[in-house]
Design a protein around this motif. Sequence first.
Motif, PDB file in Angstrom:
ATOM      1  N   GLU A   1       1.058  -1.582  -0.276  1.00  0.00           N
ATOM      2  CA  GLU A   1      -0.195  -0.120   0.144  1.00  0.00           C
ATOM      3  C   GLU A   1       1.007   1.346  -0.116  1.00  0.00           C
ATOM      4  O   GLU A   1       0.783   1.943  -0.208  1.00  0.00           O
ATOM      5  CB  GLU A   1      -1.295  -0.178   1.140  1.00  0.00           C
ATOM      6  N   ASN A   2       2.255   1.041   0.905  1.00  0.00           N
ATOM      7  CA  ASN A   2       2.784   2.299   0.696  1.00  0.00           C
ATOM      8  C   ASN A   2       2.860   2.596  -0.651  1.00  0.00           C
ATOM      9  O   ASN A   2       3.411   3.987  -1.347  1.00  0.00           O
ATOM     10  CB  ASN A   2       3.753   2.045   1.466  1.00  0.00           C
ATOM     11  N   GLN A   3       3.776   1.404  -1.704  1.00  0.00           N
ATOM     12  CA  GLN A   3       5.028   2.121  -2.140  1.00  0.00           C
ATOM     13  C   GLN A   3       3.465   2.210  -3.744  1.00  0.00           C
ATOM     14  O   GLN A   3       3.599   2.975  -4.852  1.00  0.00           O
ATOM     15  CB  GLN A   3       5.102   0.440  -3.173  1.00  0.00           C
ATOM     16  N   ILE A   4       2.453   1.674  -3.760  1.00  0.00           N
ATOM     17  CA  ILE A   4       0.880   1.992  -4.104  1.00  0.00           C
ATOM     18  C   ILE A   4       0.450   3.500  -4.456  1.00  0.00           C
ATOM     19  O   ILE A   4       0.231   4.585  -5.276  1.00  0.00           O
ATOM     20  CB  ILE A   4      -0.066   0.637  -4.132  1.00  0.00           C
TER      21      ILE A   4
ATOM     22  N   LEU B   1       2.633  10.536  -6.849  1.00  0.00           N
ATOM     23  CA  LEU B   1       3.372  11.076  -8.107  1.00  0.00           C
ATOM     24  C   LEU B   1       2.857  11.747  -9.805  1.00  0.00           C
ATOM     25  O   LEU B   1       2.461  12.349 -10.650  1.00  0.00           O
ATOM     26  CB  LEU B   1       4.774  10.097  -8.645  1.00  0.00           C
ATOM     27  N   ILE B   2       1.491  11.153  -9.272  1.00  0.00           N
ATOM     28  CA  ILE B   2       1.205  11.499 -10.431  1.00  0.00           C
ATOM     29  C   ILE B   2       0.124  12.529 -11.021  1.00  0.00           C
ATOM     30  O   ILE B   2      -0.024  12.768 -12.037  1.00  0.00           O
ATOM     31  CB  ILE B   2      -1.107  10.541 -11.022  1.00  0.00           C
ATOM     32  N   PRO B   3      -0.269  13.248  -9.767  1.00  0.00           N
ATOM     33  CA  PRO B   3      -0.976  14.366 -10.129  1.00  0.00           C
ATOM     34  C   PRO B   3       0.397  15.629 -10.798  1.00  0.00           C
ATOM     35  O   PRO B   3      -0.452  16.040 -11.829  1.00  0.00           O
ATOM     36  CB  PRO B   3      -1.640  15.085  -8.541  1.00  0.00           C
ATOM     37  N   ASN B   4       1.239  15.345 -10.851  1.00  0.00           N
ATOM     38  CA  ASN B   4       2.234  16.039 -11.038  1.00  0.00           C
ATOM     39  C   ASN B   4       2.582  15.588 -12.291  1.00  0.00           C
ATOM     40  O   ASN B   4       2.999  16.528 -13.501  1.00  0.00           O
ATOM     41  CB  ASN B   4       3.893  15.922 -10.296  1.00  0.00           C
ATOM     42  N   LEU B   5       2.691  13.998 -13.014  1.00  0.00           N
ATOM     43  CA  LEU B   5       2.854  13.841 -13.975  1.00  0.00           C
ATOM     44  C   LEU B   5       1.156  14.665 -15.336  1.00  0.00           C
ATOM     45  O   LEU B   5       1.960  15.219 -16.115  1.00  0.00           O
ATOM     46  CB  LEU B   5       2.714  12.166 -14.138  1.00  0.00           C
ATOM     47  N   VAL B   6       0.447  14.099 -14.566  1.00  0.00           N
ATOM     48  CA  VAL B   6      -0.916  14.893 -15.465  1.00  0.00           C
ATOM     49  C   VAL B   6      -0.428  16.318 -15.487  1.00  0.00           C
ATOM     50  O   VAL B   6      -0.770  16.783 -16.811  1.00  0.00           O
ATOM     51  CB  VAL B   6      -1.817  14.646 -14.407  1.00  0.00           C
TER      52      VAL B   6
ATOM     53  N   LEU C   1       9.542  12.466 -13.544  1.00  0.00           N
ATOM     54  CA  LEU C   1       8.375  11.826 -13.467  1.00  0.00           C
ATOM     55  C   LEU C   1       8.787  10.249 -13.419  1.00  0.00           C
ATOM     56  O   LEU C   1       8.098   9.323 -12.501  1.00  0.00           O
ATOM     57  CB  LEU C   1       7.519  13.025 -13.637  1.00  0.00           C
ATOM     58  N   MET C   2       8.920  10.520 -14.884  1.00  0.00           N
ATOM     59  CA  MET C   2       8.432   8.792 -15.464  1.00  0.00           C
ATOM     60  C   MET C   2       9.732   7.315 -14.730  1.00  0.00           C
ATOM     61  O   MET C   2       9.409   6.972 -14.301  1.00  0.00           O
ATOM     62  CB  MET C   2       8.831   8.523 -17.054  1.00  0.00           C
ATOM     63  N   ARG C   3      10.693   8.478 -14.332  1.00  0.00           N
ATOM     64  CA  ARG C   3      11.539   7.836 -13.582  1.00  0.00           C
ATOM     65  C   ARG C   3      11.475   6.902 -12.011  1.00  0.00           C
ATOM     66  O   ARG C   3      10.907   5.920 -12.091  1.00  0.00           O
ATOM     67  CB  ARG C   3      12.726   8.214 -13.518  1.00  0.00           C
ATOM     68  N   GLU C   4      10.646   8.080 -11.542  1.00  0.00           N
ATOM     69  CA  GLU C   4      10.191   8.283  -9.995  1.00  0.00           C
ATOM     70  C   GLU C   4       9.207   6.987 -10.608  1.00  0.00           C
ATOM     71  O   GLU C   4       9.058   6.001  -9.898  1.00  0.00           O
ATOM     72  CB  GLU C   4       9.462   8.944  -9.356  1.00  0.00           C
ATOM     73  N   ILE C   5       8.232   7.134 -11.605  1.00  0.00           N
ATOM     74  CA  ILE C   5       7.171   6.194 -11.762  1.00  0.00           C
ATOM     75  C   ILE C   5       7.221   4.399 -12.060  1.00  0.00           C
ATOM     76  O   ILE C   5       7.306   3.868 -11.423  1.00  0.00           O
ATOM     77  CB  ILE C   5       5.785   6.234 -12.591  1.00  0.00           C
ATOM     78  N   SER C   6       8.247   4.670 -12.676  1.00  0.00           N
ATOM     79  CA  SER C   6       9.362   3.418 -12.877  1.00  0.00           C
ATOM     80  C   SER C   6       9.914   2.917 -11.627  1.00  0.00           C
ATOM     81  O   SER C   6       9.570   1.941 -11.858  1.00  0.00           O
ATOM     82  CB  SER C   6      10.135   3.730 -14.283  1.00  0.00           C
TER      83      SER C   6
END
Length: 182
Positions: free
Chosen positions: A39-42, A48-53, A119-124
Amino acid sequence: MGSIITVVIFALVIIGGISTYNSVKTARVNIDAQYGQIENQIQRRADLIPNLVNTVKGYMKYEEKVLTEVTAARAQVAGAKSPEEMAAADTALSGALGRLIAVAENYPELKADAHFTELMREISGSENRIAVARKDYNDAIRNYNVTIGTFPGNIVAGLLGYTEVAPFAADEPAHAVPQVVF
C-alpha cells in the motif's frame, strides 16, 4: 518424583504452546506489515501522478480522455478499503498509466521535458518497489501458511481459528501474452 516429572512435562507443553502461538501470531502480523508496504508503494506512485498529469496537460490538449482515466484510476487507489479493492485499483491505474505513456510517445517535446522524464523515472522506480513489496508479501504469506500447516503450529492455529491466506496473484488478463502490432 513422578509428580515432579509430570509438572516438568506440563510446563514444557505450556511453554511449547506459548512459543508456537507466538510464532503463528508473529507470522500473521508480518503478513499485515508486508501488505502495508505494498500500500505504501502504491500510494507513493499515486502521489506522483498529479505532477505527471499536470506536466503532460500542457502538451496534450487533445488527449483529455487519457488524462481523465489516469486521474479516476488514482482516485480508486486512494479510496480502496481492502486488499481486493487495492489490487483492482492498482490494475486500473497501471493500465491508465500505460495508455498515458503510449500517448506521450506522440509528443517528442514532452519526452524531452526534464520534469516529465524525472516523473517517469520515479514512477518506474515505484513499479519496481511495488513488485518487490508483492514478493515480500507473498514470502510472508508462505511463511505463515507453513507455520500454521506444520506441527505443532497446525494444532495451535486450529484451536485459535487461524486459516491459510491466499498469496497475491495477478489478474487473469495479466497472464495473456501481450500482442504488439506495428
